[in-house]
Motif scaffolding. Sequence first.
Motif, PDB file in Angstrom:
ATOM      1  N   ALA A 191       0.834  -1.203   0.000  1.00 39.99           N
ATOM      2  CA  ALA A 191       0.000   0.000   0.000  1.00 39.99           C
ATOM      3  C   ALA A 191       0.872   1.259   0.000  1.00 39.99           C
ATOM      4  CB  ALA A 191      -0.930  -0.005   1.210  1.00 39.99           C
ATOM      5  N   PHE A 192       1.956   1.250   0.783  1.00 37.04           N
ATOM      6  CA  PHE A 192       2.853   2.406   0.818  1.00 37.04           C
ATOM      7  C   PHE A 192       3.590   2.579  -0.508  1.00 37.04           C
ATOM      8  CE2 PHE A 192       2.477   2.418   5.488  1.00 37.04           C
ATOM      9  CZ  PHE A 192       2.385   3.786   5.707  1.00 37.04           C
ATOM     10  N   ILE A 242      -4.714   4.237   4.078  1.00 32.45           N
ATOM     11  CA  ILE A 242      -5.783   4.262   5.088  1.00 32.45           C
ATOM     12  C   ILE A 242      -6.670   3.025   4.952  1.00 32.45           C
ATOM     13  CG2 ILE A 242      -7.900   5.460   5.790  1.00 32.45           C
ATOM     14  CD1 ILE A 242      -6.394   8.099   5.169  1.00 32.45           C
ATOM     15  N   ALA A 243      -7.021   2.676   3.721  1.00 34.18           N
ATOM     16  CA  ALA A 243      -7.853   1.484   3.504  1.00 34.18           C
ATOM     17  C   ALA A 243      -7.126   0.229   3.985  1.00 34.18           C
ATOM     18  CB  ALA A 243      -8.215   1.354   2.031  1.00 34.18           C
ATOM     19  N   ILE A 258      -6.396  -4.079   8.083  1.00 32.84           N
ATOM     20  CA  ILE A 258      -5.575  -4.697   9.128  1.00 32.84           C
ATOM     21  C   ILE A 258      -6.292  -4.628  10.472  1.00 32.84           C
ATOM     22  CG2 ILE A 258      -3.433  -4.460  10.437  1.00 32.84           C
ATOM     23  CD1 ILE A 258      -2.182  -3.471   7.704  1.00 32.84           C
ATOM     24  N   ALA A 259      -6.880  -3.484  10.779  1.00 36.43           N
ATOM     25  CA  ALA A 259      -7.612  -3.337  12.040  1.00 36.43           C
ATOM     26  C   ALA A 259      -8.763  -4.333  12.116  1.00 36.43           C
ATOM     27  CB  ALA A 259      -8.130  -1.905  12.182  1.00 36.43           C
ATOM     28  N   TRP A 311     -11.781   8.016  10.488  1.00 30.79           N
ATOM     29  CA  TRP A 311     -11.401   7.265   9.296  1.00 30.79           C
ATOM     30  C   TRP A 311     -12.532   7.358   8.279  1.00 30.79           C
ATOM     31  CZ3 TRP A 311      -7.263   3.334   9.494  1.00 30.79           C
ATOM     32  CH2 TRP A 311      -6.485   3.479  10.634  1.00 30.79           C
ATOM     33  N   PRO A 312     -12.199   7.548   7.011  1.00 31.99           N
ATOM     34  CA  PRO A 312     -13.258   7.585   5.998  1.00 31.99           C
ATOM     35  C   PRO A 312     -13.931   6.214   5.883  1.00 31.99           C
ATOM     36  CG  PRO A 312     -11.088   7.675   4.963  1.00 31.99           C
ATOM     37  CD  PRO A 312     -10.873   7.710   6.448  1.00 31.99           C
TER      38      PRO A 312
END
Length: 72
Positions: free
Chosen positions: A29-30, A39-40, A45-46, A68-69
């Motif tokens: 993602a990075f 963010i997604a 992960i959360a 968070w969106p």
Amino acid sequence: MTPSIEIYPWDAADFLETQEDIRAYLEAAFEVGDPELVIAALEDIARSKGMASLIESGLEDKNLSINWPCNG
């Protein structure tokens, strides 16, 4: 007649089972460089670990109270 395609729900959180999975997913993602994708990925992960386990790992609850969106 056009053949129909079956589509099934897929959630990345269901496949993030190990620390290595999570690390690779977040690194990917990075690498893309899109903040919304990062963010997604963090949201996935959360969900995969549950917010409680993130808190137990040393993150403070107030740090997890980010706006968070939502995707839906």
